[in-house]
Design an enzyme around this catalytic site. Structure first.
Site, PDB file in Angstrom:
ATOM      1  N   GLN A 197       0.819  -1.214   0.000  1.00  0.00           N
ATOM      2  CA  GLN A 197       0.000   0.000   0.000  1.00  0.00           C
ATOM      3  C   GLN A 197       0.854   1.267   0.000  1.00  0.00           C
ATOM      4  O   GLN A 197       0.476   2.282  -0.588  1.00  0.00           O
ATOM      5  CB  GLN A 197      -0.972   0.002   1.190  1.00  0.00           C
ATOM      6  CG  GLN A 197      -0.333  -0.010   2.566  1.00  0.00           C
ATOM      7  CD  GLN A 197      -0.058  -1.411   3.078  1.00  0.00           C
ATOM      8  OE1 GLN A 197       0.046  -2.360   2.303  1.00  0.00           O
ATOM      9  NE2 GLN A 197       0.061  -1.548   4.395  1.00  0.00           N
ATOM     10  N   GLN A 265      26.302 -11.474   6.979  1.00  0.00           N
ATOM     11  CA  GLN A 265      25.221 -11.489   5.993  1.00  0.00           C
ATOM     12  C   GLN A 265      24.199 -12.575   6.299  1.00  0.00           C
ATOM     13  O   GLN A 265      23.000 -12.401   6.066  1.00  0.00           O
ATOM     14  CB  GLN A 265      25.784 -11.669   4.584  1.00  0.00           C
ATOM     15  CG  GLN A 265      26.621 -10.502   4.123  1.00  0.00           C
ATOM     16  CD  GLN A 265      25.920  -9.171   4.334  1.00  0.00           C
ATOM     17  OE1 GLN A 265      24.885  -8.893   3.743  1.00  0.00           O
ATOM     18  NE2 GLN A 265      26.482  -8.326   5.195  1.00  0.00           N
ATOM     19  N   HIS A 268      21.013 -11.709   8.294  1.00  0.00           N
ATOM     20  CA  HIS A 268      19.906 -10.932   7.735  1.00  0.00           C
ATOM     21  C   HIS A 268      18.624 -11.759   7.678  1.00  0.00           C
ATOM     22  O   HIS A 268      17.582 -11.328   8.146  1.00  0.00           O
ATOM     23  CB  HIS A 268      20.262 -10.431   6.335  1.00  0.00           C
ATOM     24  CG  HIS A 268      21.016  -9.135   6.339  1.00  0.00           C
ATOM     25  ND1 HIS A 268      20.451  -7.957   6.759  1.00  0.00           N
ATOM     26  CD2 HIS A 268      22.275  -8.832   5.966  1.00  0.00           C
ATOM     27  CE1 HIS A 268      21.336  -6.979   6.651  1.00  0.00           C
ATOM     28  NE2 HIS A 268      22.463  -7.484   6.173  1.00  0.00           N
ATOM     29  N   GLU A 333      26.788  -9.827  -4.399  1.00  0.00           N
ATOM     30  CA  GLU A 333      26.446  -8.489  -3.914  1.00  0.00           C
ATOM     31  C   GLU A 333      27.648  -7.876  -3.193  1.00  0.00           C
ATOM     32  O   GLU A 333      28.089  -6.769  -3.519  1.00  0.00           O
ATOM     33  CB  GLU A 333      25.252  -8.590  -2.968  1.00  0.00           C
ATOM     34  CG  GLU A 333      24.831  -7.273  -2.347  1.00  0.00           C
ATOM     35  CD  GLU A 333      23.765  -7.449  -1.274  1.00  0.00           C
ATOM     36  OE1 GLU A 333      23.129  -6.437  -0.922  1.00  0.00           O
ATOM     37  OE2 GLU A 333      23.578  -8.575  -0.768  1.00  0.00           O
ATOM     38  N   HIS A 334      28.177  -8.569  -2.185  1.00  0.00           N
ATOM     39  CA  HIS A 334      29.355  -8.127  -1.441  1.00  0.00           C
ATOM     40  C   HIS A 334      30.493  -9.105  -1.706  1.00  0.00           C
ATOM     41  O   HIS A 334      30.313 -10.314  -1.553  1.00  0.00           O
ATOM     42  CB  HIS A 334      29.092  -8.105   0.067  1.00  0.00           C
ATOM     43  CG  HIS A 334      27.893  -7.318   0.471  1.00  0.00           C
ATOM     44  ND1 HIS A 334      26.672  -7.906   0.750  1.00  0.00           N
ATOM     45  CD2 HIS A 334      27.713  -5.982   0.646  1.00  0.00           C
ATOM     46  CE1 HIS A 334      25.800  -6.974   1.085  1.00  0.00           C
ATOM     47  NE2 HIS A 334      26.399  -5.795   1.034  1.00  0.00           N
ATOM     48  N   ASP A 367      28.434  -1.346   4.999  1.00  0.00           N
ATOM     49  CA  ASP A 367      27.002  -1.251   5.300  1.00  0.00           C
ATOM     50  C   ASP A 367      26.655   0.048   5.998  1.00  0.00           C
ATOM     51  O   ASP A 367      25.539   0.567   5.832  1.00  0.00           O
ATOM     52  CB  ASP A 367      26.574  -2.423   6.192  1.00  0.00           C
ATOM     53  CG  ASP A 367      26.181  -3.652   5.402  1.00  0.00           C
ATOM     54  OD1 ASP A 367      26.071  -3.556   4.165  1.00  0.00           O
ATOM     55  OD2 ASP A 367      25.994  -4.718   6.021  1.00  0.00           O
ATOM     56  N   HIS A 426      10.357  12.226 -42.917  1.00  0.00           N
ATOM     57  CA  HIS A 426      11.652  12.391 -42.271  1.00  0.00           C
ATOM     58  C   HIS A 426      12.667  12.955 -43.259  1.00  0.00           C
ATOM     59  O   HIS A 426      13.418  13.896 -42.954  1.00  0.00           O
ATOM     60  CB  HIS A 426      12.164  11.040 -41.739  1.00  0.00           C
ATOM     61  CG  HIS A 426      11.560  10.610 -40.438  1.00  0.00           C
ATOM     62  ND1 HIS A 426      10.247  10.260 -40.309  1.00  0.00           N
ATOM     63  CD2 HIS A 426      12.123  10.471 -39.201  1.00  0.00           C
ATOM     64  CE1 HIS A 426      10.003   9.902 -39.049  1.00  0.00           C
ATOM     65  NE2 HIS A 426      11.130  10.038 -38.348  1.00  0.00           N
TER      66      HIS A 426
END
Length: 435
Positions: A197, A265, A268, A333-334, A367, A426
């Site tokens: 939302q 990591q 997480h 990612e890392h 981070d 054109h």
């Protein structure tokens, strides 16, 4: 059950096991997709009323009107003043470094430019900031003030005129550190809404929440699905998957350091991925021993254990060069190069969201406070994507000013090509300018 799988590139079944390890699908559950589509359509039709209903249902926060869901500038400044001095100073120090890095980025890649060719025609690029952006800050399992800094500061540096923050506050509990980070980062307006939302409100606009040009920031499966659905109505940064870390180690870093980096990591969530590559078998064994010993000391032990058992691995490679090749195929990612000579191996690494060089460069520093952005591409998308940056909050317009002399050269070229494509108008538009 073993804490973490242990693989060797010399094993006959390595490729099969490696592919199983890498597998993660970005496809969202069909039930989530359907529910998100309903929420988006409802918010688009009913606006504020729908946002209030969903906030009451999902966050157990019932209020009389949208005004009660807005966090004022006074609220933000009050939170900044009320948090402990150590936290306030840490936020300000981190923000200073993040801002300095992105100001350098602006100088390198975020300025307009132009030139004139030999016939006087001007060609160039005009770089302009987005007018308004929305940043989503998670507020479920944990609070992420660092995400506020990493999303809002580059938007500010880029020159965005208005930054709107949305953050869910289940049961009406506001996290003071998140609000303080918003004050430090310069968020203009903030609302205590979340989920699909909130994404819908930002994308379509309501009577209270203005429509934005782009939405950035991480969230759960509902948020990720909603961002995917509204892309095209607004821009988005990326569809982020579970967090990842890959460490390439030559065996010279203390095993406890590497073990904790892998944990950083894994904590997480259960789908996060932690992988260690090393040609030193004894070092891999030492890291495994450190992991077994240190894991019970972590408050999030259950999450870390599930992550390591489900998607983690210690991989014995034939060489550091092979470790780099495997890393490139994963595009993590890392990526940590935990080695005595990280600069020796960095040129071999082509695909990674962020590269952390040397034993003292823990991923966790990136981070929070090193300076570069921590919003990074996941699930191998670092093959073609970049970290969030100033450039994500800007757009580029081409500049063309053709001189009379230039029209004589370009007109003939354009006419020939236009006729070749069967587009006579054109061609004639170009020919009318020929002498």
């Amino acid at each position: 059950m073993s804490l973490i799988r242990q693989l060797s590139t010399a094993a006959a079944d390595f490729q099969t096991e490696f592919e199983r390890l890498r597998h993660w699908s970005a496809e969202t559950d069909a039930a989530i997709e359907g529910r998100v589509a309903e929420i988006l359509a409802d918010v688009r039709q009913r606006g504020d009323a729908a946002v209030l209903d969903y906030t009451a249902r999902f966050d157990r926060l019932t209020v009389d009107g949208m005004a009660a869901l807005e966090i004022t500038q006074a609220d933000l400044q009050e939170a900044l003043a009320a948090i402990p001095a150590a936290q306030r100073e840490a936020l300000q120090a981190a923000a200073k470094r993040v801002r300095a890095y992105h100001e350098r980025q602006l100088e390198a890649s975020g300025r307009s430019w132009s030139y004139r060719d030999e016939d006087g025609t001007l060609l160039g690029q005009k770089v302009t900031p987005l007018d308004r952006v929305g940043i989503y800050v998670p507020g479920g399992k944990a609070a992420y003030p660092s995400s506020v800094l990493m999303n809002a500061i580059p938007a500010h540096v880029a020159g965005v005129q208005e930054i709107i923050m949305v953050v869910p506050t289940p049961d009406g509990v506001r996290n003071p550190l998140v609000l303080a980070a918003a004050a430090v980062a310069g968020v203009h307006r903030a609302f205590t809404i979340g989920g699909a939302q909130a994404v819908a409100a930002l994308a379509y606009g309501t009577a209270t929440i203005p429509r934005v040009d782009k939405i950035t920031g991480p969230g759960n499966a509902y948020v990720a699905s909603a961002k995917k659905h509204v892309f095209g109505q607004v821009g988005i940064d990326m569809i982020a998957g579970p967090s990842e870390i890959l460490v390439i180690a030559d065996g010279t870093t203390p095993p406890d350091w590497v073990a904790m980096d892998l944990f950083s990591q894994a904590e997480h969530d259960e789908l996060a991925q932690s992988i260690l590559l090393s040609p030193d078998a004894s070092f891999l064994a030492a890291v495994h021993a450190s992991m077994e010993r240190l894991l019970p000391t972590l408050p999030r032990e259950a999450i870390v254990r599930a992550s390591l058992q489900g998607r983690g691995a210690l991989i014995h490679t034939r060489s550091m060069e092979e470790a780099c090749e495997i890393s490139n195929s994963i595009a993590p990612e890392h990526l940590e190069i935990s080695a005595a000579e990280p600069a020796r191996w960095e040129p071999l690494l082509r695909h990674a969201g962020a590269i952390f060089m040397g034993a003292y460069t823990s991923e966790s520093l990136g981070d929070y406070c090193a300076g570069p952005n921590h919003v990074l591409p996941t699930a191998s998308t670092a093959r073609f994507s970049s970290p969030l940056g100033v450039y994500d909050f800007q757009k580029r317009s081409s500049l063309i000013e053709v001189s009379e002399q230039g029209a004589q050269v370009l007109g003939g070229i354009a006419s020939t090509l236009a006729h070749g494509e069967g587009l006579q108008a054109h061609a004639r538009a170009a020919e009318l300018r020929l002498k």
